[in-house]
Design a protein around this motif. Structure first.
Motif, PDB file in Angstrom:
ATOM      1  N   VAL A   1       1.038  -1.122  -0.186  1.00 16.02           N
ATOM      2  CA  VAL A   1      -0.105   0.068  -0.036  1.00 16.02           C
ATOM      3  C   VAL A   1       1.103   1.322  -0.253  1.00 16.02           C
ATOM      4  O   VAL A   1       0.540   2.091  -0.905  1.00 16.02           O
ATOM      5  CB  VAL A   1      -1.015  -0.041   1.251  1.00 16.02           C
ATOM      6  CG1 VAL A   1      -1.657   1.250   1.144  1.00 16.02           C
ATOM      7  CG2 VAL A   1      -1.827  -1.151   0.982  1.00 16.02           C
ATOM      8  N   LEU A   2       1.741   1.235   0.965  1.00 25.34           N
ATOM      9  CA  LEU A   2       2.667   2.382   1.023  1.00 25.34           C
ATOM     10  C   LEU A   2       3.791   2.375   0.085  1.00 25.34           C
ATOM     11  O   LEU A   2       4.375   3.592  -0.234  1.00 25.34           O
ATOM     12  CB  LEU A   2       3.186   2.608   2.603  1.00 25.34           C
ATOM     13  CG  LEU A   2       2.175   2.626   3.677  1.00 25.34           C
ATOM     14  CD1 LEU A   2       2.753   2.729   4.786  1.00 25.34           C
ATOM     15  CD2 LEU A   2       1.319   3.875   3.523  1.00 25.34           C
ATOM     16  N   GLY A   3       4.070   1.383  -0.533  1.00 34.36           N
ATOM     17  CA  GLY A   3       5.257   1.089  -1.564  1.00 34.36           C
ATOM     18  C   GLY A   3       6.638   1.361  -0.810  1.00 34.36           C
ATOM     19  O   GLY A   3       7.672   1.366  -1.432  1.00 34.36           O
ATOM     20  N   THR A   4       6.845   1.198   0.413  1.00 34.10           N
ATOM     21  CA  THR A   4       7.979   0.913   1.303  1.00 34.10           C
ATOM     22  C   THR A   4       8.366  -0.312   1.988  1.00 34.10           C
ATOM     23  O   THR A   4       6.950  -0.845   2.052  1.00 34.10           O
ATOM     24  CB  THR A   4       8.223   2.134   2.126  1.00 34.10           C
ATOM     25  OG1 THR A   4       7.415   2.052   3.013  1.00 34.10           O
ATOM     26  CG2 THR A   4       8.100   3.368   1.443  1.00 34.10           C
ATOM     27  N   SER A   5       9.149  -0.636   2.344  1.00 30.22           N
ATOM     28  CA  SER A   5       9.379  -1.980   3.112  1.00 30.22           C
ATOM     29  C   SER A   5      10.086  -1.656   4.450  1.00 30.22           C
ATOM     30  O   SER A   5      10.911  -1.024   4.406  1.00 30.22           O
ATOM     31  CB  SER A   5      10.142  -2.896   2.233  1.00 30.22           C
ATOM     32  OG  SER A   5      10.259  -3.997   3.000  1.00 30.22           O
ATOM     33  N   LEU A   6       9.846  -2.555   5.322  1.00 25.50           N
ATOM     34  CA  LEU A   6      10.511  -2.359   6.922  1.00 25.50           C
ATOM     35  C   LEU A   6      11.759  -3.217   6.627  1.00 25.50           C
ATOM     36  O   LEU A   6      11.791  -4.115   6.094  1.00 25.50           O
ATOM     37  CB  LEU A   6       9.731  -3.051   7.799  1.00 25.50           C
ATOM     38  CG  LEU A   6       8.534  -2.267   8.064  1.00 25.50           C
ATOM     39  CD1 LEU A   6       7.416  -2.866   9.129  1.00 25.50           C
ATOM     40  CD2 LEU A   6       8.582  -0.971   8.507  1.00 25.50           C
ATOM     41  N   SER A   7      13.058  -2.660   6.937  1.00 21.60           N
ATOM     42  CA  SER A   7      14.123  -3.312   6.595  1.00 21.60           C
ATOM     43  C   SER A   7      14.522  -4.365   7.834  1.00 21.60           C
ATOM     44  O   SER A   7      15.075  -5.080   7.546  1.00 21.60           O
ATOM     45  CB  SER A   7      15.423  -2.249   6.623  1.00 21.60           C
ATOM     46  OG  SER A   7      15.477  -1.549   7.997  1.00 21.60           O
ATOM     47  N   TRP A   8      13.816  -4.099   8.821  1.00 22.25           N
ATOM     48  CA  TRP A   8      14.285  -5.010  10.152  1.00 22.25           C
ATOM     49  C   TRP A   8      13.190  -6.107  10.364  1.00 22.25           C
ATOM     50  O   TRP A   8      13.224  -6.821  11.095  1.00 22.25           O
ATOM     51  CB  TRP A   8      14.364  -4.330  10.936  1.00 22.25           C
ATOM     52  CG  TRP A   8      13.313  -3.312  11.424  1.00 22.25           C
ATOM     53  CD1 TRP A   8      12.998  -1.995  10.937  1.00 22.25           C
ATOM     54  CD2 TRP A   8      11.729  -3.556  12.154  1.00 22.25           C
ATOM     55  NE1 TRP A   8      11.794  -1.462  11.287  1.00 22.25           N
ATOM     56  CE2 TRP A   8      11.216  -2.536  11.876  1.00 22.25           C
ATOM     57  CE3 TRP A   8      11.430  -4.580  12.516  1.00 22.25           C
ATOM     58  CZ2 TRP A   8       9.625  -2.450  12.529  1.00 22.25           C
ATOM     59  CZ3 TRP A   8      10.224  -4.488  13.338  1.00 22.25           C
ATOM     60  CH2 TRP A   8       9.419  -3.370  13.063  1.00 22.25           C
ATOM     61  N   SER A   9      11.815  -6.092   9.451  1.00 20.28           N
ATOM     62  CA  SER A   9      10.991  -6.837   9.839  1.00 20.28           C
ATOM     63  C   SER A   9      11.227  -8.394   9.541  1.00 20.28           C
ATOM     64  O   SER A   9      10.939  -9.332  10.471  1.00 20.28           O
ATOM     65  CB  SER A   9       9.568  -6.647   9.195  1.00 20.28           C
ATOM     66  OG  SER A   9       9.876  -6.718   7.792  1.00 20.28           O
ATOM     67  N   GLU A  10      11.764  -9.061   8.559  1.00 23.48           N
ATOM     68  CA  GLU A  10      12.330 -10.276   8.332  1.00 23.48           C
ATOM     69  C   GLU A  10      12.820 -10.719   9.233  1.00 23.48           C
ATOM     70  O   GLU A  10      12.911 -11.868   9.694  1.00 23.48           O
ATOM     71  CB  GLU A  10      12.706 -10.343   6.810  1.00 23.48           C
ATOM     72  CG  GLU A  10      11.254 -10.152   5.748  1.00 23.48           C
ATOM     73  CD  GLU A  10      11.942 -10.336   4.399  1.00 23.48           C
ATOM     74  OE1 GLU A  10      12.828 -11.170   4.269  1.00 23.48           O
ATOM     75  OE2 GLU A  10      11.533  -9.387   3.690  1.00 23.48           O
ATOM     76  N   GLU A  11      14.036  -9.835   9.688  1.00 22.67           N
ATOM     77  CA  GLU A  11      15.077 -10.385  10.698  1.00 22.67           C
ATOM     78  C   GLU A  11      14.654 -10.640  11.730  1.00 22.67           C
ATOM     79  O   GLU A  11      14.889 -11.774  12.583  1.00 22.67           O
ATOM     80  CB  GLU A  11      16.402  -9.183  10.457  1.00 22.67           C
ATOM     81  CG  GLU A  11      17.415  -9.956  11.468  1.00 22.67           C
ATOM     82  CD  GLU A  11      18.489  -8.920  11.439  1.00 22.67           C
ATOM     83  OE1 GLU A  11      18.818  -7.935  12.468  1.00 22.67           O
ATOM     84  OE2 GLU A  11      19.213  -8.757  10.387  1.00 22.67           O
ATOM     85  N   LEU A  12      13.508  -9.908  12.295  1.00 26.29           N
ATOM     86  CA  LEU A  12      13.118  -9.966  13.585  1.00 26.29           C
ATOM     87  C   LEU A  12      12.236 -10.838  13.978  1.00 26.29           C
ATOM     88  O   LEU A  12      12.237 -11.816  14.811  1.00 26.29           O
ATOM     89  CB  LEU A  12      12.263  -8.534  14.001  1.00 26.29           C
ATOM     90  CG  LEU A  12      11.625  -8.608  15.353  1.00 26.29           C
ATOM     91  CD1 LEU A  12      12.410  -8.704  16.547  1.00 26.29           C
ATOM     92  CD2 LEU A  12      10.797  -7.452  15.530  1.00 26.29           C
ATOM     93  N   LEU A  13      11.396 -11.298  12.647  1.00 26.71           N
ATOM     94  CA  LEU A  13      10.338 -12.516  12.813  1.00 26.71           C
ATOM     95  C   LEU A  13      11.022 -13.860  12.734  1.00 26.71           C
ATOM     96  O   LEU A  13      10.701 -14.700  13.430  1.00 26.71           O
ATOM     97  CB  LEU A  13       9.529 -12.257  11.703  1.00 26.71           C
ATOM     98  CG  LEU A  13       8.529 -11.046  11.586  1.00 26.71           C
ATOM     99  CD1 LEU A  13       7.977 -10.943  10.205  1.00 26.71           C
ATOM    100  CD2 LEU A  13       7.346 -11.319  12.489  1.00 26.71           C
ATOM    101  N   ARG A  14      12.391 -13.693  11.943  1.00 31.32           N
ATOM    102  CA  ARG A  14      13.275 -15.034  11.993  1.00 31.32           C
ATOM    103  C   ARG A  14      13.624 -15.280  13.535  1.00 31.32           C
ATOM    104  O   ARG A  14      13.587 -16.485  13.978  1.00 31.32           O
ATOM    105  CB  ARG A  14      14.280 -14.943  11.132  1.00 31.32           C
ATOM    106  CG  ARG A  14      15.129 -16.008  10.996  1.00 31.32           C
ATOM    107  CD  ARG A  14      16.081 -15.904   9.725  1.00 31.32           C
ATOM    108  NE  ARG A  14      15.975 -15.041   8.799  1.00 31.32           N
ATOM    109  CZ  ARG A  14      16.607 -13.986   8.500  1.00 31.32           C
ATOM    110  NH1 ARG A  14      17.549 -13.443   9.102  1.00 31.32           N
ATOM    111  NH2 ARG A  14      16.063 -12.958   7.463  1.00 31.32           N
TER     112      ARG A  14
END
Length: 157
Positions: A39-52
């Motif tokens: 929707v916003l066209g941006t991505s969180l740089s830390w989310s995948e790492e934190l979720l892992r």
């Protein structure tokens, strides 16, 4: 002995809430990541790492609780063919073997913590000790829960 089992069960009660809060947080982070990306066209740089890292913690803590509730997958078809006395001996033996394995995981996990103490995660820049601490801490709780199961097994006899 029942005080020990009740104490371990209280710890498991706390762990269940920690797991629930962690899973809820993971769901919120994933939902926001999807919203942000599409929707916003941006991505969180830390989310995948934190979720892992959170997933690793949930797995180790969940395995400890599942061990206490005897919800782990096991193959008892072979063991159940023996008389009750041998069946109990084999169960006690298997828990003791598991306890030795959990102690080994704790020992190796602490060694890993020492080796990654100077490393930082790529995106969040947190110490990798936080990510790898799930291994020895989870093994410790699995060891505690094995003790509780063994105490209950001997108390029923």
């Amino acid at each position: 002995m029942s005080i020990i089992v009740r104490g371990i069960d209280y710890i498991n009660w706390v762990i269940k809430y920690v797991i629930g809060i962690t899973l809820g947080s993971m769901a919120v982070i994933i939902a926001y990541q999807v919203f942000s990306r599409y929707v916003l066209g941006t991505s969180l740089s830390w989310s995948e790492e934190l979720l892992r890292y959170l997933m690793v913690w949930v797995v180790f803590l969940g395995a400890a609780v599942a061990l206490r509730e005897k919800s782990l997958i096991g193959i008892e078809m072979f063991v159940e063919r023996f008389p009750e006395t041998i069946h109990r001996i084999l169960k006690v033996f298997s828990y003791i073997v598991c306890m030795v394995f959990f102690i080994f995981i704790m020992y190796k996990g602490i060694n890993v913590l020492e080796s990654v103490s100077n490393q930082r995660s790529p995106a969040m820049r947190i110490s990798m000790v936080w990510a790898y601490a799930a291994m020895p801490i989870g093994a410790f709780f699995m060891l505690l829960n094995s003790v509780a199961v063994l105490i209950e097994m001997f108390r029923k006899e």
